[in-house]
Structure formats: structure tokens, C-alpha cells
Scaffold this motif. Structure first.
Motif, PDB file in Angstrom:
ATOM      1  N   ALA A 193      27.135  -7.985   4.377  1.00 58.13           N
ATOM      2  CA  ALA A 193      26.902  -7.717   2.952  1.00 58.13           C
ATOM      3  C   ALA A 193      26.817  -9.013   2.151  1.00 58.13           C
ATOM      4  N   ASN A 194      27.686  -9.974   2.448  1.00 62.41           N
ATOM      5  CA  ASN A 194      27.655 -11.242   1.716  1.00 62.41           C
ATOM      6  C   ASN A 194      26.403 -12.048   2.037  1.00 62.41           C
ATOM      7  N   ALA A 195      25.972 -12.034   3.298  1.00 65.16           N
ATOM      8  CA  ALA A 195      24.751 -12.759   3.661  1.00 65.16           C
ATOM      9  C   ALA A 195      23.531 -12.147   2.977  1.00 65.16           C
ATOM     10  N   THR A 196      23.488 -10.825   2.911  1.00 65.74           N
ATOM     11  CA  THR A 196      22.368 -10.168   2.232  1.00 65.74           C
ATOM     12  C   THR A 196      22.333 -10.533   0.754  1.00 65.74           C
ATOM     13  N   LEU A 197      23.494 -10.504   0.105  1.00 69.53           N
ATOM     14  CA  LEU A 197      23.554 -10.865  -1.312  1.00 69.53           C
ATOM     15  C   LEU A 197      23.181 -12.329  -1.524  1.00 69.53           C
ATOM     16  N   SER A 198      23.618 -13.210  -0.630  1.00 70.15           N
ATOM     17  CA  SER A 198      23.304 -14.634  -0.772  1.00 70.15           C
ATOM     18  C   SER A 198      21.804 -14.891  -0.642  1.00 70.15           C
ATOM     19  N   GLU A 199      21.161 -14.263   0.329  1.00 72.22           N
ATOM     20  CA  GLU A 199      19.727 -14.470   0.506  1.00 72.22           C
ATOM     21  C   GLU A 199      18.936 -13.840  -0.640  1.00 72.22           C
ATOM     22  N   GLN A 200      19.374 -12.701  -1.134  1.00 77.71           N
ATOM     23  CA  GLN A 200      18.697 -12.095  -2.283  1.00 77.71           C
ATOM     24  C   GLN A 200      18.833 -12.971  -3.525  1.00 77.71           C
ATOM     25  N   THR A 201      20.008 -13.565  -3.711  1.00 77.56           N
ATOM     26  CA  THR A 201      20.204 -14.460  -4.852  1.00 77.56           C
ATOM     27  C   THR A 201      19.329 -15.703  -4.737  1.00 77.56           C
ATOM     28  N   ALA A 202      19.222 -16.258  -3.529  1.00 79.86           N
ATOM     29  CA  ALA A 202      18.375 -17.440  -3.334  1.00 79.86           C
ATOM     30  C   ALA A 202      16.911 -17.128  -3.645  1.00 79.86           C
ATOM     31  N   LEU A 203      16.448 -15.952  -3.244  1.00 80.33           N
ATOM     32  CA  LEU A 203      15.063 -15.571  -3.528  1.00 80.33           C
ATOM     33  C   LEU A 203      14.836 -15.409  -5.027  1.00 80.33           C
ATOM     34  N   ALA A 204      15.744 -14.723  -5.705  1.00 76.50           N
ATOM     35  CA  ALA A 204      15.589 -14.537  -7.153  1.00 76.50           C
ATOM     36  C   ALA A 204      15.641 -15.870  -7.890  1.00 76.50           C
ATOM     37  N   THR A 205      16.521 -16.774  -7.459  1.00 71.65           N
ATOM     38  CA  THR A 205      16.612 -18.091  -8.104  1.00 71.65           C
ATOM     39  C   THR A 205      15.324 -18.884  -7.927  1.00 71.65           C
ATOM     40  N   ALA A 206      14.744 -18.834  -6.727  1.00 77.34           N
ATOM     41  CA  ALA A 206      13.497 -19.570  -6.481  1.00 77.34           C
ATOM     42  C   ALA A 206      12.357 -19.037  -7.348  1.00 77.34           C
ATOM     43  N   TRP A 254      20.428  -4.988  -8.046  1.00 78.07           N
ATOM     44  CA  TRP A 254      20.863  -5.747  -9.213  1.00 78.07           C
ATOM     45  C   TRP A 254      19.746  -6.594  -9.800  1.00 78.07           C
ATOM     46  N   TRP A 255      18.714  -6.900  -9.000  1.00 78.64           N
ATOM     47  CA  TRP A 255      17.653  -7.795  -9.465  1.00 78.64           C
ATOM     48  C   TRP A 255      16.703  -7.122 -10.460  1.00 78.64           C
ATOM     49  N   THR A 256      16.801  -5.824 -10.648  1.00 77.97           N
ATOM     50  CA  THR A 256      15.895  -5.144 -11.575  1.00 77.97           C
ATOM     51  C   THR A 256      16.162  -5.520 -13.032  1.00 77.97           C
ATOM     52  N   VAL A 257      17.307  -6.141 -13.320  1.00 75.85           N
ATOM     53  CA  VAL A 257      17.598  -6.532 -14.704  1.00 75.85           C
ATOM     54  C   VAL A 257      16.664  -7.641 -15.183  1.00 75.85           C
ATOM     55  N   PHE A 258      16.058  -8.397 -14.260  1.00 74.75           N
ATOM     56  CA  PHE A 258      15.134  -9.461 -14.652  1.00 74.75           C
ATOM     57  C   PHE A 258      13.762  -8.914 -15.047  1.00 74.75           C
ATOM     58  N   ASN A 259      13.458  -7.695 -14.631  1.00 72.47           N
ATOM     59  CA  ASN A 259      12.183  -7.059 -14.990  1.00 72.47           C
ATOM     60  C   ASN A 259      10.996  -7.930 -14.579  1.00 72.47           C
ATOM     61  N   ASP A 260      11.072  -8.459 -13.360  1.00 78.04           N
ATOM     62  CA  ASP A 260       9.996  -9.295 -12.829  1.00 78.04           C
ATOM     63  C   ASP A 260       9.339  -8.540 -11.679  1.00 78.04           C
ATOM     64  N   PRO A 261       8.038  -8.288 -11.745  1.00 80.25           N
ATOM     65  CA  PRO A 261       7.399  -7.504 -10.670  1.00 80.25           C
ATOM     66  C   PRO A 261       7.437  -8.197  -9.320  1.00 80.25           C
ATOM     67  N   LEU A 262       7.349  -9.534  -9.306  1.00 73.14           N
ATOM     68  CA  LEU A 262       7.378 -10.241  -8.024  1.00 73.14           C
ATOM     69  C   LEU A 262       8.758 -10.146  -7.377  1.00 73.14           C
ATOM     70  N   ILE A 263       9.813 -10.266  -8.179  1.00 69.72           N
ATOM     71  CA  ILE A 263      11.169 -10.120  -7.638  1.00 69.72           C
ATOM     72  C   ILE A 263      11.392  -8.703  -7.125  1.00 69.72           C
ATOM     73  N   ASN A 264      10.946  -7.713  -7.883  1.00 69.28           N
ATOM     74  CA  ASN A 264      11.111  -6.320  -7.450  1.00 69.28           C
ATOM     75  C   ASN A 264      10.334  -6.023  -6.175  1.00 69.28           C
ATOM     76  N   GLN A 265       9.260  -6.754  -5.945  1.00 77.35           N
ATOM     77  CA  GLN A 265       8.458  -6.519  -4.745  1.00 77.35           C
ATOM     78  C   GLN A 265       9.055  -7.176  -3.504  1.00 77.35           C
ATOM     79  N   LEU A 266       9.632  -8.374  -3.667  1.00 77.44           N
ATOM     80  CA  LEU A 266      10.077  -9.144  -2.502  1.00 77.44           C
ATOM     81  C   LEU A 266      11.539  -8.904  -2.131  1.00 77.44           C
ATOM     82  N   GLU A 267      12.376  -8.522  -3.082  1.00 77.83           N
ATOM     83  CA  GLU A 267      13.803  -8.396  -2.790  1.00 77.83           C
ATOM     84  C   GLU A 267      14.110  -7.350  -1.714  1.00 77.83           C
TER      85      GLU A 267
END
Length: 259
Positions: free
Chosen positions: A163-176, A58-71
Motif C-alpha cells: 500500500a505504501n509503495a503504491t501511494l509513493s509511486e502515485q504521488t511521484a507521478l502526480a508531482t511530475a 485522491w488524485w481527482t482533487v487536482f481535476n487534471d485529465p492526464l493525472i486521472n488517466q495515468l494514475e
């Protein structure tokens, strides 16, 4: 006419009848009448929760290379996600362990012995033993089957937690990362604005910048055509000392300070 019933058939029939009995009633979800649609809000429908379903990239909608690399590394390197994954694997193992009790257990053991007798002959004798065992506990009252159902429900809950923990940590990374991008953009904007204002040194304090902007606006109001050059900023040195003088009877100033 006398009918004889074989003891084996009687035992088999009793085992089949008792095998259908289980400890406790089956669980049924309480049925609550809920309308398919809400009349005040026609666009709303019933939700279909699927916490254990994968959410995709889902994070690909931001089109950010750093997010796509770390998620993608969150599900591998994050310690919280790894702990929940280990709990999920343990829950699956508990299901298989409980299910194995429904089947017979077979065991085989072997042993060998070699010895030499004392005396002049010194004969050597070899001996071996092979033993086998078999056991089967028939689940007459359904205790094992209830345990399997319980472990399956626990495994399903662990899967949803993972599944919820994975989504929560991915959201925290994208927000940061997004907050970091926002801070960088604000810093770049402030540096650009500072370079536009003439006569403001890099080390000017906050009060000096405010006074310079005020003086700059006053000069523009007095001379909108820009004929007069803008005066450079001069740091404020504090208020001038005021000396109060005493006037004599004739109105002349005296050197005595006024008390």
C-alpha cells in the motif's frame, strides 16, 4: 474398589493436555501510558495508523485529465508495485502452507503392469497395484501454530509495504505532471512577455533584453504621456576606442600618444 483406566483414554487425555502447550510465551505489546489528549495543544489527538488501508482516488482533487488517466495504471504497470504485490502473494501462500501442517496428510499411488510371456503360447498378463498412505504429526508443542502466526505477521507487513509503495509511486507521478504543467505555464508567460516588448528580436541575448527594458523605462520616465516614440533597440557594439593625446608646452595637442 479398583478402577481401571483404559490406555486409549489415557493417551487421549495426555494428547489434549500437551496440545494446550505452545513453544514460547504469547506476544503482548508493551503498554506505554500515553494521554488521550495533549494539554498544551488541545486540538491534537492520537493517530490511528492504517498503512494497509486503500487510499482511494485522491488524485481527482487536482481535476487534471492526464493525472486521472495515468494514475490507475500505476498499480498495474509500475514494476516496483508489481514486485511488492508478488511478495505479498508469496507471504499469503506461506501462511496457507504452514497451516496445512495442522491437518493429516493423505496419499494415494497406483501402478499397472502389462507383460507377455515368452514361448509358443505368448500369454499376456496384466497386473495392478493401489497403495494409500496417511500421516499426521500432532502439533503438541505449538511449533506449527507459531509458524502460522509468524507468517501472518509477515503477510500483514507485506500488505502495508504494498500500500505504501503504491501511494509513493502515485504521488511521484502526480508531482511530475504538476511540475510539467508549471513549466509549460512559465514558458507561455515568458513568450507572452517577449511579444509585448517592441523591437526585441527573437534571438536577442539576455544582456540585450536587460538594456532594452532599462531604456524603455527611462523613456517612460522622461515622457510619461507617450508623446515621444520609443526608440527601437540597437545592439551594443562595445565601448568606443579612446585615444590619449600629449599636450605640448603651449597647451596644444600633439600627435604623439601619451605614455
Amino acid at each position: 474398589m479398583n478402577m481401571k483406566i483404559s490406555p486409549i483414554a489415557l493417551v487421549t487425555t495426555a494428547a489434549l493436555l500437551l496440545g494446550g502447550c505452545m513453544v514460547g510465551p504469547d506476544y503482548h505489546r508493551v503498554q506505554v501510558p500515553v494521554p488521550a489528549r495533549f494539554k498544551p495543544l488541545p486540538g491534537w489527538t492520537l493517530a490511528t495508523p492504517s498503512a494497509e488501508a486503500p487510499k482511494g482516488d485522491w488524485w481527482t482533487v487536482f481535476n487534471d485529465p492526464l493525472i486521472n488517466q495515468l494514475e490507475p495504471s500505476v498499480s498495474v504497470s509500475n514494476q516496483t508495485v508489481r514486485q511488492d504485490y508478488a511478495n505479498y502473494q508469496a507471504a499469503l501462500a506461506d501462511v496457507e502452507t504452514a497451516r496445512s501442517s495442522l491437518f493429516p496428510t493423505l496419499g494415494v499411488s497406483s501402478s499397472t503392469t502389462r507383460q507377455r510371456t515368452a514361448g509358443s503360447t505368448g500369454a499376456v498378463t496384466n497386473s495392478g497395484a493401489l497403495e494409500g498412505s496417511a500421516s499426521w504429526s500432532i502439533d503438541l508443542w505449538g511449533e506449527v501454530r507459531r509458524t502460522v502466526e509468524e507468517n501472518k505477521a509477515t503477510a500483514q507487513a507485506s500488505e502495508a509495504t504494498l500500500a505504501n509503495a503504491t501511494l509513493s509511486e502515485q504521488t511521484a507521478l502526480a508531482t511530475a505532471i504538476i511540475e510539467l504543467r508549471t513549466s509549460d505555464a512559465n514558458i507561455a508567460l515568458l513568450q507572452k512577455n517577449r511579444s509585448v516588448l517592441p523591437g526585441v528580436p527573437a534571438g536577442t541575448d539576455q544582456s540585450g533584453r536587460h538594456r532594452h527594458r532599462h531604456a524603455l523605462g527611462r523613456d517612460h520616465r522622461q515622457n510619461p504621456a507617450g508623446k515621444r516614440p520609443i526608440q527601437p533597440y540597437r545592439p551594443w557594439r562595445g565601448p568606443r576606442p579612446v585615444r590619449a593625446c600629449h599636450r605640448g608646452p603651449g597647451g596644444q595637442k600633439s600627435g604623439r600618444p601619451h605614455r
